[in-house]
Design a protein around this motif. Structure first.
Motif, PDB file in Angstrom:
ATOM      1  N   THR A  53       0.869  -1.178   0.000  1.00  0.00           N
ATOM      2  CA  THR A  53       0.000   0.000   0.000  1.00  0.00           C
ATOM      3  C   THR A  53       0.906   1.228   0.000  1.00  0.00           C
ATOM      4  OG1 THR A  53      -1.627  -1.179   1.346  1.00  0.00           O
ATOM      5  CG2 THR A  53      -1.857   1.213   1.213  1.00  0.00           C
ATOM      6  N   ARG A  54       0.659   2.176  -0.904  1.00  0.00           N
ATOM      7  CA  ARG A  54       1.421   3.420  -0.915  1.00  0.00           C
ATOM      8  C   ARG A  54       0.480   4.582  -0.656  1.00  0.00           C
ATOM      9  NH1 ARG A  54       4.275   5.691  -6.205  1.00  0.00           N
ATOM     10  NH2 ARG A  54       2.290   6.794  -6.395  1.00  0.00           N
ATOM     11  N   GLU A  55       0.923   5.461   0.216  1.00  0.00           N
ATOM     12  CA  GLU A  55       0.112   6.585   0.651  1.00  0.00           C
ATOM     13  C   GLU A  55       0.816   7.866   0.241  1.00  0.00           C
ATOM     14  OE1 GLU A  55      -0.053   6.371   4.860  1.00  0.00           O
ATOM     15  OE2 GLU A  55      -1.191   8.200   5.062  1.00  0.00           O
ATOM     16  N   GLY A  56       0.059   8.759  -0.374  1.00  0.00           N
ATOM     17  CA  GLY A  56       0.669  10.024  -0.748  1.00  0.00           C
ATOM     18  C   GLY A  56      -0.358  10.951  -1.356  1.00  0.00           C
ATOM     19  N   GLY A  57      -0.225  12.237  -1.104  1.00  0.00           N
ATOM     20  CA  GLY A  57      -1.144  13.209  -1.667  1.00  0.00           C
ATOM     21  C   GLY A  57      -2.584  12.981  -1.240  1.00  0.00           C
ATOM     22  N   GLY A  58      -2.760  12.424  -0.036  1.00  0.00           N
ATOM     23  CA  GLY A  58      -4.107  12.209   0.473  1.00  0.00           C
ATOM     24  C   GLY A  58      -4.815  11.024  -0.144  1.00  0.00           C
ATOM     25  N   ARG A  59      -4.079  10.181  -0.912  1.00  0.00           N
ATOM     26  CA  ARG A  59      -4.694   9.002  -1.508  1.00  0.00           C
ATOM     27  C   ARG A  59      -3.855   7.770  -1.214  1.00  0.00           C
ATOM     28  NH1 ARG A  59      -8.632   9.928  -5.194  1.00  0.00           N
ATOM     29  NH2 ARG A  59      -8.078   8.358  -6.729  1.00  0.00           N
ATOM     30  N   PHE A  60      -4.491   6.610  -1.347  1.00  0.00           N
ATOM     31  CA  PHE A  60      -3.831   5.333  -1.077  1.00  0.00           C
ATOM     32  C   PHE A  60      -3.871   4.491  -2.351  1.00  0.00           C
ATOM     33  CE2 PHE A  60      -3.407   4.844   3.623  1.00  0.00           C
ATOM     34  CZ  PHE A  60      -3.910   6.073   3.992  1.00  0.00           C
TER      35      PHE A  60
ATOM     36  N   GLU B 139      -5.777   2.979  -7.345  1.00  0.00           N
ATOM     37  CA  GLU B 139      -5.633   4.079  -6.390  1.00  0.00           C
ATOM     38  C   GLU B 139      -7.002   4.668  -6.092  1.00  0.00           C
ATOM     39  OE1 GLU B 139      -2.619   7.799  -6.373  1.00  0.00           O
ATOM     40  OE2 GLU B 139      -4.239   7.939  -7.821  1.00  0.00           O
ATOM     41  N   SER B 140      -7.221   5.091  -4.855  1.00  0.00           N
ATOM     42  CA  SER B 140      -8.480   5.768  -4.503  1.00  0.00           C
ATOM     43  C   SER B 140      -8.250   6.546  -3.215  1.00  0.00           C
ATOM     44  CB  SER B 140      -9.611   4.742  -4.323  1.00  0.00           C
ATOM     45  OG  SER B 140      -9.538   4.122  -3.057  1.00  0.00           O
ATOM     46  N   TYR B 141      -9.350   6.996  -2.608  1.00  0.00           N
ATOM     47  CA  TYR B 141      -9.218   7.666  -1.309  1.00  0.00           C
ATOM     48  C   TYR B 141      -8.517   6.748  -0.323  1.00  0.00           C
ATOM     49  CZ  TYR B 141     -10.349   9.841   3.109  1.00  0.00           C
ATOM     50  OH  TYR B 141     -10.247  10.401   4.347  1.00  0.00           O
TER      51      TYR B 141
END
Lengths: 435, 166
Positions: free
Chosen positions: A353-360, A377-379
């Protein structure tokens, strides 16, 4: 319930009808989505109405499996010209070529005097005018779905050259209730969403179930005794137990590839470290030792290495170490925060899982960190799990305000699909192929 | 019981008023509004007293577990209160907002709980009166997905387990 699911088929007999080795029809797992193979799956014949119903149901499950894979395009039965009358008579291949079928699946269901049923099937290469494979299964009538999945796996293997993944199950967390008082229970179902049932009650919140390689055991985390604790659940006798007498919270468990041990996180006073526990001796061994968060370990399929999540470098990233804890090294260097690494059953990739810019996002990379690709990718997309052939990834997707659901996506990043569940659902774990 | 005490106090206050020499010639009891009892607040030493009079949650920054000045100040009040009620035992639960994966957030919540506990211990609260737990992102206080909700969902929650005045 358990017997019905797991102990059901008594005999599998390969018939002596296997086709010549030079059949030509083939679909590529990597490219197949672009041009799915047209395949005709005829309702299986039956000697009486009950058998005919099973025959229709079996063919329906096979068509649905093949269609969901997106590598195949089942042809509508209304287009069929030839009406298959007997399994022993070769099909009129010209009738199937006209409707552009490249593969043809026929079969029949035969009631036996002891109450069981026999299911025969044949897979034909229409253009080579040859049988590719054929099997006979004898089972109890209520087990027809598993036979349909086994046949689907046979078809997938014959036509793609790779192992199938249809005769598998998903253990996951069923969610209900308002978000601030969420109820989370363990649930298990077939890979296509059929036969769902609860394993735990609404009394204790559970998280992150994972299958053992034997498919008979599940390890998960529960708040049943107050603080997070890793549990084992035995599907053969429906008993559960706390794993080990750890002096702190335990979570993020996964089995070792041989099923003899569990790797997990032990948190003592705010310091999370990775430990292994041998299921026989219950001896535990510490693999990490620093003040940072070390969690979410996952073995390579050969058991020699472990990928895990650590924020020792200042933000959550992926690290790989030898399974004795030596040689710890960072492998993720892209932008964003990386977590929930899971090693592919083929050993060639790590999903994360990668998280960045407010999205996962859900993505994959090679074990050395190269070749990173984002698949979806989504919220909030979180918690990938691999199909046993390493070709499909399931995960959960949640929108703003909650409401998690299970989704799957192919390794190509195509074929994004929601998995049908009766309740909200999260934390899926895909079983190996059932024995 | 508490209400009875308040009522008696009110009667006593009325009596005091009545005994005072009063120039007004014609008091009219029918129009006298009964004195409104001042909100007395929760019973001293109760779990509600701790929650309302002291405050039971300290808040953290995104992916942080260091204590802000506000958090320290509130934990100091918690420590003082716990010093007054030495039989009270508490559970410090660490919580995270939804922006982080489940397992990482269990670790992050554990760090927050430990940070709050360690500060309470440094202020003289006996360590054996404090347990910690992490709920990760599983028990949000605010169900919404916005900055306001996230800021309250990142917390360490001091809950009284036993020993409070009931």
């Amino acid at each position: 319930m358990f017997r019905r699911i797991f102990a059901a088929f008594a005999i599998i007999i390969a018939t002596a009808l296997a086709g010549p080795a030079h059949a030509q029809v083939r679909v590529s797992v990597d490219e197949g989505h672009l041009n799915p193979m047209p395949i005709a799956v005829v309702d299986f014949m039956g000697a009486n109405p009950a058998a005919q119903q099973v025959g229709r149901d079996v063919a329906g499950v096979i068509r649905a499996n093949l269609d969901r894979s997106a590598l195949f395009r089942p042809i509508a039965s209304s287009a069929f010209i030839e009406r298959i009358q007997a399994l022993e008579v070769p099909p009129r291949f010209a009738d199937w070529k006209i409707i552009d079928a490249q593969g043809l699946v026929v079969g029949q269901v035969t009631p036996l005097s002891d109450g069981r049923i026999r299911i025969d099937f044949r897979l034909y290469d229409v253009f080579a005018e040859q049988q590719m494979t054929g099997f006979t299964y004898t089972t109890t009538p209520d087990n027809w779905r598993r036979i349909a999945h086994r046949i689907s796996d046979q078809i997938y293997e014959q036509l793609t050259g790779e192992r199938g993944y249809f005769d598998t199950r998903i253990v996951f967390v069923s969610e209900s209730g308002p978000r601030t008082r969420r109820i989370k229970r363990l649930m298990i179902m077939d890979q296509d969403g059929a036969n769902p049932f609860f394993l735990t009650s609404a009394d204790a919140m559970v998280l992150t179930p994972r299958f053992s390689p034997s498919t008979q055991m599940i390890t998960y985390m529960s708040f049943e005794t107050g603080a997070p604790r890793v549990f084992l659940y035995n599907l053969e006798n429906n008993r559960r137990e706390v794993l080990g007498d750890f002096p702190g919270m335990t979570f993020s468990p996964r089995f070792s590839p041989n099923g003899q041990g569990v790797v997990l996180t032990l948190d003592m006073n705010g310091n999370s470290e990775i430990y292994t526990m041998d299921l026989g001796s219950r001896a535990r061994r510490r693999l990490t030792n620093n003040a940072a968060i070390d969690t979410s370990p996952s073995y390579s399929p050969d058991g020699s290495q472990i990928v895990f999540n650590s924020d020792r470098g200042g933000s959550p990233q992926l690290y790989v170490m030898n399974s004795d804890g030596s040689g710890q090294r960072r492998v993720s260097f892209g932008s964003g925060r990386y977590s929930t690494p899971v090693w592919s059953p083929r050993g060639d990739l790590i999903a994360f899982t990668r998280e960045g810019g407010g999205r996962f996002a859900i993505g994959v990379m090679r074990p050395d960190g190269s070749g990173e690709r984002i698949l979806t990718e989504s919220y909030l997309d979180e918690a990938p799990t691999w199909s046993p052939n390493g070709r499909v990834i399931m995960f959960f997707r949640e929108g703003r305000g909650g409401g998690a659901r299970l989704w799957s996506v192919d390794l190509t990043g195509r074929n994004l699909r929601e998995i049908p569940t009766q309740t909200d659902a999260s934390d899926p774990a895909w079983s190996p192929l059932l024995p | 019981m508490r209400n009875t005490v308040i009522a008696l106090a009110a009667v006593a206050a009325l009596a005091a008023c009545a005994s005072r020499p009063e120039p007004t010639p014609t008091p009219t009891p029918t129009t006298t509004t009964p004195p409104v009892s001042q909100p007395s607040g929760p019973t001293a030493g109760s779990a509600e007293d701790f929650r309302v009079s002291v405050g039971d949650r300290v808040f953290f920054g995104y992916d942080r577990f260091d204590l802000t000045p506000e958090a320290r100040s509130l934990l100091e009040r918690q420590a003082a209160w716990l010093g007054r009620y030495p039989n009270v035992r508490v559970l410090v639960a660490g919580n995270a907002d939804e922006r982080g994966t489940r397992e990482y957030n269990l670790s992050l919540g554990a760090r927050r709980a430990a940070a709050a506990k360690d500060y309470l211990v440094s202020l003289g609260v006996a360590a054996n009166r404090l347990e910690t737990v992490s709920y990760g992102k599983e028990r949000p206080l605010d169900a919404r997905s916005n900055e306001e909700a996230w800021s309250v969902n990142r917390n360490a929650h001091t809950q009284i387990v036993s020993g409070a005045v009931s």
